[in-house]
Scaffold this active site. Structure first.
Site, PDB file in Angstrom:
ATOM      1  N   ILE A   1      36.558  10.580   4.217  1.00 32.36           N
ATOM      2  CA  ILE A   1      37.844   9.763   4.817  1.00 32.36           C
ATOM      3  C   ILE A   1      38.388   8.648   4.030  1.00 32.36           C
ATOM      4  O   ILE A   1      39.548   8.464   4.090  1.00 32.36           O
ATOM      5  CB  ILE A   1      37.551   9.481   6.216  1.00 32.36           C
ATOM      6  CG1 ILE A   1      37.066  10.570   7.131  1.00 32.36           C
ATOM      7  CG2 ILE A   1      38.629   8.751   6.944  1.00 32.36           C
ATOM      8  CD1 ILE A   1      36.514  10.461   8.310  1.00 32.36           C
TER       9      ILE A   1
ATOM     10  N   ALA B   1       0.879  -1.259   0.027  1.00 30.88           N
ATOM     11  CA  ALA B   1      -0.106   0.047   0.021  1.00 30.88           C
ATOM     12  C   ALA B   1       1.061   1.353  -0.120  1.00 30.88           C
ATOM     13  O   ALA B   1       2.035   1.245   0.426  1.00 30.88           O
ATOM     14  CB  ALA B   1      -0.918  -0.095   1.254  1.00 30.88           C
TER      15      ALA B   1
ATOM     16  N   PHE C   1       5.713  11.267  -7.118  1.00 34.13           N
ATOM     17  CA  PHE C   1       6.533  10.692  -6.165  1.00 34.13           C
ATOM     18  C   PHE C   1       5.869  10.073  -4.835  1.00 34.13           C
ATOM     19  O   PHE C   1       5.918  10.160  -3.995  1.00 34.13           O
ATOM     20  CB  PHE C   1       7.431  11.729  -5.233  1.00 34.13           C
ATOM     21  CG  PHE C   1       8.385  12.676  -6.309  1.00 34.13           C
ATOM     22  CD1 PHE C   1       9.801  11.988  -6.196  1.00 34.13           C
ATOM     23  CD2 PHE C   1       8.315  13.462  -7.201  1.00 34.13           C
ATOM     24  CE1 PHE C   1      10.865  12.428  -7.084  1.00 34.13           C
ATOM     25  CE2 PHE C   1       9.100  14.130  -8.159  1.00 34.13           C
ATOM     26  CZ  PHE C   1      10.667  13.257  -7.999  1.00 34.13           C
TER      27      PHE C   1
ATOM     28  N   GLU D   1       8.540  12.816   3.778  1.00 33.51           N
ATOM     29  CA  GLU D   1       7.878  13.148   4.987  1.00 33.51           C
ATOM     30  C   GLU D   1       8.077  14.549   5.792  1.00 33.51           C
ATOM     31  O   GLU D   1       8.323  14.489   7.044  1.00 33.51           O
ATOM     32  CB  GLU D   1       8.234  11.851   5.796  1.00 33.51           C
ATOM     33  CG  GLU D   1       8.141  10.580   5.436  1.00 33.51           C
ATOM     34  CD  GLU D   1       6.700   9.955   5.653  1.00 33.51           C
ATOM     35  OE1 GLU D   1       6.430  10.092   6.810  1.00 33.51           O
ATOM     36  OE2 GLU D   1       6.484   9.185   4.842  1.00 33.51           O
ATOM     37  N   GLY D   2       8.458  15.166   4.790  1.00 36.69           N
ATOM     38  CA  GLY D   2       8.749  16.691   5.468  1.00 36.69           C
ATOM     39  C   GLY D   2      10.051  16.875   5.133  1.00 36.69           C
ATOM     40  O   GLY D   2      11.036  16.241   5.784  1.00 36.69           O
TER      41      GLY D   2
HETATM   42  C1  LIG Z   1      12.059   9.478  -3.210  1.00 38.34           C
HETATM   43  C2  LIG Z   1      11.099  10.146  -2.919  1.00 38.34           C
HETATM   44  C3  LIG Z   1       9.855   9.540  -2.354  1.00 38.34           C
HETATM   45  C4  LIG Z   1       8.885  10.324  -2.216  1.00 38.34           C
HETATM   46  N1  LIG Z   1       7.543   9.584  -1.815  1.00 38.34           N
HETATM   47  C5  LIG Z   1       6.545  10.000  -1.207  1.00 38.34           C
HETATM   48  C6  LIG Z   1       5.230   9.356  -0.992  1.00 38.34           C
HETATM   49  O1  LIG Z   1       5.304   8.213  -0.856  1.00 38.34           O
HETATM   50  N2  LIG Z   1       3.989  10.170  -0.779  1.00 38.34           N
HETATM   51  C7  LIG Z   1       4.196  11.427  -1.057  1.00 38.34           C
HETATM   52  O2  LIG Z   1       3.086  12.112  -0.845  1.00 38.34           O
HETATM   53  N3  LIG Z   1       5.320  12.143  -1.375  1.00 38.34           N
HETATM   54  C8  LIG Z   1       6.352  11.410  -1.535  1.00 38.34           C
HETATM   55  N4  LIG Z   1       7.423  12.398  -1.649  1.00 38.34           N
HETATM   56  C9  LIG Z   1       7.502  13.719  -1.732  1.00 38.34           C
HETATM   57  C10 LIG Z   1       8.052  14.469  -0.726  1.00 38.34           C
HETATM   58  O3  LIG Z   1       7.304  14.367   0.344  1.00 38.34           O
HETATM   59  C11 LIG Z   1       8.269  15.892  -1.250  1.00 38.34           C
HETATM   60  O4  LIG Z   1       9.240  15.885  -2.230  1.00 38.34           O
HETATM   61  C12 LIG Z   1       8.655  16.734  -0.220  1.00 38.34           C
HETATM   62  O5  LIG Z   1       7.654  16.979   0.903  1.00 38.34           O
HETATM   63  C13 LIG Z   1       9.169  18.155  -0.382  1.00 38.34           C
HETATM   64  O6  LIG Z   1       8.170  18.789  -1.441  1.00 38.34           O
HETATM   65  P1  LIG Z   1       8.624  19.269  -2.767  1.00 38.34           P
HETATM   66  O7  LIG Z   1       9.459  18.417  -3.400  1.00 38.34           O
HETATM   67  O8  LIG Z   1       7.278  19.820  -3.766  1.00 38.34           O
HETATM   68  O9  LIG Z   1       9.434  20.569  -2.353  1.00 38.34           O
HETATM   69  P2  LIG Z   1       8.951  21.961  -2.278  1.00 38.34           P
HETATM   70  O10 LIG Z   1       8.156  22.030  -1.121  1.00 38.34           O
HETATM   71  O11 LIG Z   1       8.816  22.715  -3.685  1.00 38.34           O
HETATM   72  O12 LIG Z   1      10.444  22.562  -1.516  1.00 38.34           O
HETATM   73  C14 LIG Z   1      11.509  22.861  -2.379  1.00 38.34           C
HETATM   74  C15 LIG Z   1      12.701  23.417  -1.189  1.00 38.34           C
HETATM   75  O13 LIG Z   1      12.001  24.458  -0.493  1.00 38.34           O
HETATM   76  C16 LIG Z   1      12.163  24.257   0.934  1.00 38.34           C
HETATM   77  N5  LIG Z   1      10.922  25.183   1.471  1.00 38.34           N
HETATM   78  C17 LIG Z   1       9.666  24.772   0.949  1.00 38.34           C
HETATM   79  N6  LIG Z   1       9.048  25.592   2.031  1.00 38.34           N
HETATM   80  C18 LIG Z   1       9.511  26.149   2.885  1.00 38.34           C
HETATM   81  C19 LIG Z   1       9.216  27.048   4.042  1.00 38.34           C
HETATM   82  N7  LIG Z   1       8.023  27.505   4.172  1.00 38.34           N
HETATM   83  N8  LIG Z   1      10.591  27.254   4.742  1.00 38.34           N
HETATM   84  C20 LIG Z   1      11.605  27.049   4.119  1.00 38.34           C
HETATM   85  N9  LIG Z   1      11.913  26.299   3.403  1.00 38.34           N
HETATM   86  C21 LIG Z   1      10.972  25.696   2.572  1.00 38.34           C
HETATM   87  C22 LIG Z   1      12.178  22.973   1.123  1.00 38.34           C
HETATM   88  O14 LIG Z   1      12.456  22.497   2.368  1.00 38.34           O
HETATM   89  C23 LIG Z   1      12.792  22.319  -0.133  1.00 38.34           C
HETATM   90  O15 LIG Z   1      14.407  22.349   0.213  1.00 38.34           O
HETATM   91  C24 LIG Z   1       8.598  11.934  -2.112  1.00 38.34           C
HETATM   92  C25 LIG Z   1       9.876  12.347  -2.478  1.00 38.34           C
HETATM   93  C26 LIG Z   1      10.989  11.505  -2.796  1.00 38.34           C
HETATM   94  C27 LIG Z   1      11.956  12.341  -3.448  1.00 38.34           C
END
Ligand SMILES: Cc1cc2nc3c(=O)[nH]c(=O)nc-3n(C[C@H](O)[C@H](O)[C@H](O)COP(=O)(O)OP(=O)(O)OC[C@H]3O[C@@H](n4cnc5c(N)ncnc54)[C@H](O)[C@@H]3O)c2cc1C
Length: 422
Positions: free
Chosen positions: A373, A138, A175, A399-400
Site C-alpha cells: 500500500i 541462555a 540455527f 518454534e514449529g
Molecule cells: C532465524 C532462525 C532462528 C532459529 N532459532 C532456533 C533455535 O533457537 N533453536 C532451535 O532449535 N532451532 C531454531 N531454528 C530452527 C527452526 O526451528 C527450524 O528452521 C524449523 O523448525 C523448521 O525446520 P527446518 O528448517 O529443518 O525445515 P524442514 O523441517 O526441513 O521443513 C522445510 C519445509 O517443509 C515443511 N514441512 C516439513 N514437514 C512437514 C510436514 N510433515 N507436513 C507439511 N509440511 C512440512 C516445513 O513447514 C517447511 O516449510 C531457527 C531458525 C531460524 C530461521
C-alpha cells in the site's frame, strides 16, 4: 461470571514503561543494527539487564505465581498473569525491534526449556544466574541439519561415562538463537548456557531424547558459524559444534532413565507450548509497528480511517486497514487465551499452536500489505516498512513452522497421534 477484556494494571504499567524503551532504545537504532548485521547493541543489553534486575529478576521470565493466591508482596490476591504480562512485554519490545527483543538478556529459550523439563533443584541452580552482575544469556538447540520439523530425528548423542559419572555429548546444532551470546565469552556478559537436546538411546526414538545444560566455556563446545539472515539480523543465529563435550550428571534435565515413555520429548514439547504464544506475540508487535506506520503515512496524506461507517461507504484502503486491524485483534485474543491457560496451568498445546499459526499468517500478511500500500515508500530502505516485512517471516518458521503447527492443531482436534497424522 464476568469476562474481563481490560488488561490488568501490572500489564498496562509494564507496557507504558517498555513503550518508551521501544521508542528510544530500539526503534531509533533499528536500521543501524539491520545494516551492520553482527554489531551488538550493548547499550540496550546493559540497560535492560539493569532495569530487569531492579524489578527483582534478570530476565523477562514469568515468576512462579500461585493460582488465585497472594503473591507474597502484600498485594491483593489476583489470578496469575505471568505469561500474560510477558506476552504483552514482548509485543511492545518487538514493536520497537523484534531482533533486539531476541537479544534481551536473560534466559530466553534456554530458560524456557529448563522451566519446562527440569527438577526444582535444577531450576534453582541454572536460573539464578540471570539476576547476577552482568547480563547473561541462555539458548536452546534442537535443530540439526537433518532434524528440523522432525525433532525426533536428532543425531546428537549423549553417552554416560560411568567411570567419571559424566555425560559425553557429540553432534552439531544449527540455527541457535542467541547461541553466540550465551556461549562466547564476551567481557561484558556473564556465563551463559545452551540447552542441547540429544539422544541418550537412539533405539528408543523420542523416549530417548533429553535436554542437557551445557555451560559456556565447556571444552569441546564451539560456536562455528553465525548466519547471515534476511530478517532479525541483530539477533545472532549460531551453528554449534559439540565434540566430546562433558557435563556433570545433574546437567541432564529431568529423569535419566529411559522407560517406555516419552518424558524427554514431552519436556521439549512443553517448552514449545510455553514459548509459541510468545513468538506469536513478538510477530504481532512487528505487525502493529507496520500497521501504525501505514496509518500515520495515510493520515499525513489526508486519509483518515473511519471506523463505524457502513462498509460500502468506505474507500478501498479504509476497508483494507480495518480488515488488518480485525486480523491483528483476533490473533491477539488467541494469544491472550493461550497465555491465560499457561498462567492457570491448563494444558494449552492446541491454543499455543493455534495462536502461533494465526499470528504467523497475520504478521506476514499485514507487513506485506503495508509494503504494497505504501508503494515506493514501502520498498525504500529510508523507512522501516521493508525491514518489518523481512522481520515478520520468522514468526512462521521458528518454534514449529506454520505447516507443523497446523498439523499439531489438526491432531489435537481430531484426536490423532503424530504417527497417524503427519
Ligand atoms: C532465524 C532462525 C532462528 C532459529 N532459532 C532456533 C533455535 O533457537 N533453536 C532451535 O532449535 N532451532 C531454531 N531454528 C530452527 C527452526 O526451528 C527450524 O528452521 C524449523 O523448525 C523448521 O525446520 P527446518 O528448517 O529443518 O525445515 P524442514 O523441517 O526441513 O521443513 C522445510 C519445509 O517443509 C515443511 N514441512 C516439513 N514437514 C512437514 C510436514 N510433515 N507436513 C507439511 N509440511 C512440512 C516445513 O513447514 C517447511 O516449510 C531457527 C531458525 C531460524 C530461521
Amino acid at each position: 461470571m464476568t469476562i474481563e477484556f481490560e488488561p490488568p494494571e501490572p500489564v498496562v504499567q509494564a507496557r507504558t514503561v517498555l513503550q518508551t524503551v521501544a521508542e528510544e532504545m530500539m526503534r531509533s537504532h533499528s536500521r543501524y543494527f539491520d545494516e551492520d548485521e553482527h554489531a551488538i547493541p550493548w547499550d540496550y543489553i546493559e540497560f535492560m539487564h539493569t532495569a530487569m534486575k531492579s524489578m527483582g529478576g534478570g530476565s523477562l521470565a514469568p515468576k512462579e505465581e500461585k493460582p488465585n493466591g497472594h503473591n507474597g508482596d502484600g498485594s491483593k490476591p489476583r489470578p496469575p498473569i505471568g505469561y500474560q504480562l510477558l506476552a504483552s512485554q514482548i509485543e511492545t519490545l518487538a514493536w520497537g525491534d523484534v531482533g533486539m527483543y531476541l537479544i534481551t538478556p536473560g534466559g530466553g529459550l534456554g530458560a524456557a526449556a529448563v522451566q519446562a523439563a527440569a527438577t526444582p533443584e535444577q531450576k534453582a541452580k541454572f536460573l539464578a544466574r540471570f539476576g547476577g552482575e552482568k547480563p547473561t544469556f541462555a539458548s536452546m538447540s534442537m535443530t540439526e541439519a537433518g532434524a528440523g520439523s522432525d525433532t525426533a530425528a536428532i543425531r546428537t548423542r549423549a553417552v554416560l561415562d560411568e567411570q567419571t559419572n559424566e555425560w559425553v555429548l557429540n553432534g552439531e546444532k544449527i540455527f541457535v538463537t542467541a547461541g553466540d551470546k550465551s556461549l562466547t565469552e564476551y567481557e561484558k556478559l556473564g556465563r551463559g548456557f545452551v540447552v542441547v537436546w540429544a539422544s541418550i538411546d537412539p533405539k528408543a526414538g523420542r523416549a530417548g531424547m533429553r535436554g542437557f545444560v551445557v555451560e559456556s566455556g565447556t571444552p569441546g563446545l564451539r560456536v562455528v558459524k553465525l548466519e547471515h539472515k534476511m530478517g532479525i539480523r541483530v539477533s545472532d543465529t549460531a551453528t554449534l559444534s559439540l565434540q566430546e563435550v562433558r557435563v556433570p550428571l545433574d546437567h541432564l534435565l529431568g529423569s535419566p532413565t529411559v522407560e517406555q515413555t516419552t518424558e524427554g520429548f514431552k519436556g521439549a514439547m512443553a517448552t514449545f507450548d510455553a514459548t509459541r504464544p510468545l513468538v506469536a506475540a513478538s510477530g504481532l508487535g512487528v505487525a502493529r509497528a507496520a500497521l501504525e506506520f501505514l496509518k500515520q503515512k495515510l493520515a499525513e496524506s489526508g486519509v483518515q480511517i473511519r471506523h463505524g461507517v457502513p462498509r460500502q461507504k468506505l474507500s478501498n484502503v479504509e476497508r483494507e486497514v480495518i480488515d488488518m486491524e480485525i486480523m491483528w485483534k483476533s490473533a491477539w485474543l488467541m494469544v491472550i487465551k493461550a497465555v491465560w491457560m499457561a498462567d492457570n496451568k491448563k494444558p494449552n498445546a492446541l491454543e499455543s499452536s493455534m495462536c502461533k499459526v494465526k499470528a504467523g499468517d497475520v504478521t506476514t500478511k499485514i507487513t506485506q500489505r503495508v509494503v504494497e500500500i505504501l508503494g515506493p515508500l514501502g520498498y525504500s530502505r529510508e523507512f522501516l516498512a521493508e525491514k518489518w516485512f523481512r522481520d515478520a517471516k520468522i514468526t512462521d518458521i521458528y518454534e514449529g513452522t506454520g505447516q507443523i503447527n497446523r498439523l499439531i492443531v489438526a491432531r489435537q482436534i481430531l484426536g490423532y497421534s503424530g504417527h497417524e497424522l503427519r
